[in-house]
Design an enzyme around this catalytic site. Structure first.
Site, short mmCIF file in Angstrom:
data_model
loop_
_atom_site.label_atom_id
_atom_site.label_comp_id
_atom_site.label_asym_id
_atom_site.label_seq_id
_atom_site.Cartn_x
_atom_site.Cartn_y
_atom_site.Cartn_z
N HIS A 1 0.88 -1.16 0.14
CA HIS A 1 -0.01 0.00 0.05
C HIS A 1 0.86 1.25 -0.11
O HIS A 1 2.03 1.18 0.32
CB HIS A 1 -0.95 -0.09 1.36
CG HIS A 1 -0.33 -0.04 2.62
ND1 HIS A 1 -0.22 -0.99 3.36
CD2 HIS A 1 0.36 1.02 3.18
CE1 HIS A 1 0.46 -0.61 4.50
NE2 HIS A 1 0.97 0.60 4.43
P1 TYD Z 1 -2.00 -3.85 7.38
O1 TYD Z 1 -1.97 -2.52 6.90
O2 TYD Z 1 -2.77 -4.97 6.46
O3 TYD Z 1 -0.53 -4.26 7.96
P2 TYD Z 1 0.59 -4.36 6.69
O4 TYD Z 1 0.68 -3.12 6.08
O5 TYD Z 1 1.86 -4.51 7.45
O6 TYD Z 1 0.59 -5.56 5.72
O7 TYD Z 1 -2.72 -4.05 8.93
C1 TYD Z 1 -3.01 -5.19 9.34
C2 TYD Z 1 -4.30 -4.95 10.52
O8 TYD Z 1 -3.99 -4.08 11.61
C3 TYD Z 1 -5.47 -4.15 9.36
O9 TYD Z 1 -6.81 -4.73 10.10
C4 TYD Z 1 -5.26 -2.85 10.14
C5 TYD Z 1 -4.76 -2.82 11.54
N1 TYD Z 1 -3.88 -1.72 12.05
C6 TYD Z 1 -4.47 -1.04 13.10
O10 TYD Z 1 -5.67 -1.17 13.36
N2 TYD Z 1 -3.71 -0.08 13.42
C7 TYD Z 1 -2.45 0.43 12.90
O11 TYD Z 1 -1.92 1.36 13.19
C8 TYD Z 1 -2.07 -0.49 11.85
C9 TYD Z 1 -0.84 -0.12 10.86
C10 TYD Z 1 -2.94 -1.65 11.41
#
Ligand code: TYD
Length: 138
Positions: free
Chosen positions: A51
């Protein structure tokens, strides 16, 4: 043109007891931090990220172990290895990023300039590229 890869070297306070690093907003971190999160227990063969952010700036620090991170601004891309607790990688707005190749002991800490906000995420690479191309026409 902004640099694609921007490292921050942290000053280390060392003595016979060990090492200490202090991260402070608008001092050695070039934004005010609103959030810190960290990833651990990743699988080496399961990449994450995929992303870009519209407005949130981040700094990634691999406080233990190592991982790779691909940074892509839509024009240039580069993979760098994070393997040191004494430096951080800035992840700017509109930088598509993918983390991979996690060591078993990897702990990846991320400092963020804003609270978690799903509406700040661009999770489609096609949408990301459309926005980048649109911006380059302005
Ligand atoms: P995600 O963005 O998919 O992680 P990555 O970028 O490492 O692949 O996030 C995983 C889950 O965690 C998603 O449901 C969103 C949640 N999340 C939070 O609640 N707070 C945060 O600060 C972050 C970064 C993610």
């Amino acid at each position: 043109m902004k640099k694609l890869i921007e490292w921050i070297d942290f000053p280390v306070i060392s003595d016979e007891r060990g090492n200490l690093i202090a991260l402070e907003g608008m001092k050695n971190i070039p934004f005010e931090m609103k959030r810190v999160y960290y990833l651990f227990g990743m699988q080496p063969n399961i990449p994450r990220g995929f992303h870009a952010h519209k407005a949130i700036v981040q700094c990634a620090v691999c406080v233990k172990g190592s991982c790779d991170i691909l940074i892509d601004n839509g024009t240039e891309k580069q993979i760098v290895t994070l393997d040191s607790p004494v430096k951080g990688l800035l992840i700017d707005v509109m930088q598509w990023h993918e983390m991979s190749n996690f060591s078993q002991d990897c702990v990846l800490m991320v400092l963020a300039s804003k609270h978690y906000d799903e509406s700040d995420y661009i999770r489609s690479y096609d949408v990301f590229m459309d926005i980048v191309k649109g911006e380059s026409l302005e």
